[in-house]
Design a protein around this motif. Structure first.
Motif, short mmCIF file in Angstrom:
data_model
loop_
_atom_site.label_atom_id
_atom_site.label_comp_id
_atom_site.label_asym_id
_atom_site.label_seq_id
_atom_site.Cartn_x
_atom_site.Cartn_y
_atom_site.Cartn_z
N LEU A 183 -57.28 47.47 0.26
CA LEU A 183 -57.43 46.20 0.99
C LEU A 183 -57.85 46.45 2.43
CD1 LEU A 183 -54.38 44.29 -0.47
CD2 LEU A 183 -56.78 43.61 -0.70
N LYS A 184 -57.23 47.43 3.07
CA LYS A 184 -57.56 47.71 4.47
C LYS A 184 -59.00 48.18 4.63
CE LYS A 184 -54.19 50.53 5.61
NZ LYS A 184 -53.18 51.30 6.37
N LYS A 185 -59.48 49.00 3.69
CA LYS A 185 -60.83 49.55 3.82
C LYS A 185 -61.92 48.61 3.32
CE LYS A 185 -59.89 54.49 3.78
NZ LYS A 185 -60.14 55.74 3.07
N LYS A 186 -61.62 47.81 2.31
CA LYS A 186 -62.65 46.97 1.71
C LYS A 186 -62.56 45.50 2.13
CE LYS A 186 -65.31 48.51 -0.81
NZ LYS A 186 -66.60 49.06 -0.48
N LYS A 187 -61.42 44.90 1.97
CA LYS A 187 -61.27 43.46 2.21
C LYS A 187 -61.04 43.15 3.69
CE LYS A 187 -60.56 39.23 0.72
NZ LYS A 187 -61.63 38.41 0.21
N TRP A 188 -60.29 44.00 4.35
CA TRP A 188 -59.87 43.73 5.72
C TRP A 188 -60.51 44.67 6.73
CZ3 TRP A 188 -54.26 44.28 3.71
CH2 TRP A 188 -53.93 43.18 2.92
N LYS A 189 -61.77 44.98 6.57
CA LYS A 189 -62.44 45.86 7.53
C LYS A 189 -62.36 45.30 8.93
CE LYS A 189 -65.90 47.83 4.46
NZ LYS A 189 -67.33 47.92 4.16
N THR A 190 -62.55 43.99 9.04
CA THR A 190 -62.47 43.31 10.33
C THR A 190 -61.32 42.31 10.26
OG1 THR A 190 -64.87 43.48 10.50
CG2 THR A 190 -63.77 41.98 12.03
N PRO A 191 -60.15 42.68 10.77
CA PRO A 191 -58.99 41.79 10.70
C PRO A 191 -59.20 40.50 11.50
CG PRO A 191 -58.34 44.01 11.36
CD PRO A 191 -59.83 43.96 11.39
N LYS A 192 -58.68 39.41 10.94
CA LYS A 192 -58.71 38.14 11.66
C LYS A 192 -57.46 38.07 12.54
CE LYS A 192 -58.76 35.24 8.21
NZ LYS A 192 -58.96 34.10 7.29
N SER A 193 -57.61 37.50 13.72
CA SER A 193 -56.47 37.43 14.63
C SER A 193 -55.46 36.36 14.22
CB SER A 193 -56.95 37.17 16.06
OG SER A 193 -57.63 35.94 16.11
N THR A 194 -55.89 35.41 13.40
CA THR A 194 -55.00 34.31 13.02
C THR A 194 -54.65 34.33 11.54
OG1 THR A 194 -56.91 32.87 12.67
CG2 THR A 194 -55.87 32.80 14.85
N ILE A 195 -54.58 35.50 10.94
CA ILE A 195 -54.26 35.61 9.52
C ILE A 195 -52.84 35.12 9.27
CG2 ILE A 195 -53.37 37.97 9.59
CD1 ILE A 195 -55.72 36.79 6.87
N ARG A 196 -52.64 34.49 8.11
CA ARG A 196 -51.32 33.99 7.75
C ARG A 196 -50.84 34.73 6.52
NH1 ARG A 196 -51.33 27.78 8.96
NH2 ARG A 196 -49.11 28.18 8.92
N LEU A 197 -49.54 34.75 6.35
CA LEU A 197 -48.93 35.51 5.26
C LEU A 197 -49.49 35.11 3.90
CD1 LEU A 197 -46.90 37.62 4.35
CD2 LEU A 197 -45.15 35.83 4.33
N PHE A 198 -49.67 33.83 3.66
CA PHE A 198 -50.17 33.41 2.35
C PHE A 198 -51.57 33.94 2.08
CE2 PHE A 198 -52.07 29.95 4.80
CZ PHE A 198 -53.27 29.71 4.14
N GLU A 199 -52.37 34.15 3.13
CA GLU A 199 -53.71 34.70 2.96
C GLU A 199 -53.64 36.18 2.54
OE1 GLU A 199 -56.68 32.61 5.97
OE2 GLU A 199 -54.82 33.27 6.98
N ILE A 200 -52.69 36.89 3.10
CA ILE A 200 -52.49 38.30 2.73
C ILE A 200 -52.08 38.37 1.26
CG2 ILE A 200 -51.11 40.37 3.17
CD1 ILE A 200 -52.96 39.79 5.47
N VAL A 201 -51.12 37.53 0.87
CA VAL A 201 -50.67 37.52 -0.53
C VAL A 201 -51.82 37.15 -1.45
CG1 VAL A 201 -49.14 36.35 -2.18
CG2 VAL A 201 -48.26 37.04 0.07
N GLU A 202 -52.61 36.18 -1.07
CA GLU A 202 -53.77 35.77 -1.86
C GLU A 202 -54.74 36.93 -2.06
OE1 GLU A 202 -56.79 32.96 -0.15
OE2 GLU A 202 -55.83 31.62 -1.60
N ASP A 203 -54.97 37.70 -1.00
CA ASP A 203 -55.86 38.86 -1.10
C ASP A 203 -55.29 39.91 -2.05
OD1 ASP A 203 -57.70 37.72 0.63
OD2 ASP A 203 -57.01 38.85 2.38
N VAL A 204 -53.98 40.14 -1.96
CA VAL A 204 -53.34 41.13 -2.84
C VAL A 204 -53.49 40.70 -4.29
CG1 VAL A 204 -51.12 42.12 -3.55
CG2 VAL A 204 -51.69 41.97 -1.11
#
Length: 97
Positions: A41-62
């Motif tokens: 996830l860190k290398k592919k999905k989250w190469k450029t982190p958003k400053s306003t990410i919310r927990l549900f978005e992280i769970v959704e990505d997982v």
């Protein structure tokens, strides 16, 4: 290793990661780990982190990780990590077959 902006969420989303690992195991991929999924996830999905990410978005990505995409990623990573040298004549002959 360098800290990623979303690493602060890791412990909170471990249950979602475990659900995804269970899905991998159900499909026959027994050796996938939490760390491998998180690194993907860190290398592919989250190469450029958003400053306003919310927990549900992280769970959704997982939970949205596609098994085929993850397996392709790990295959490419394995090839990239393999030491390869053209100095050995036998290796060069094998490559050119």
């Amino acid at each position: 290793m360098k800290m990623h902006a979303y690493d602060i969420f890791f412990e909170e989303v471990e249950p979602a990661i475990d659900v995804k690992i269970d899905e991998f195991r159900f499909l026959g991929y027994e050796h996938v780990t939490r760390a491998q999924l998180w690194e993907y996830l860190k290398k592919k999905k989250w190469k450029t982190p958003k400053s306003t990410i919310r927990l549900f978005e992280i769970v959704e990505d997982v939970l949205g990780i596609k098994v085929g995409e993850f397996i392709n990623y790990t295959t490419v990573e394995a090839y990239m990590d393999t030491e390869f040298s053209l100095e050995n004549a036998e290796e060069m002959k094998e490559l050119l077959k």
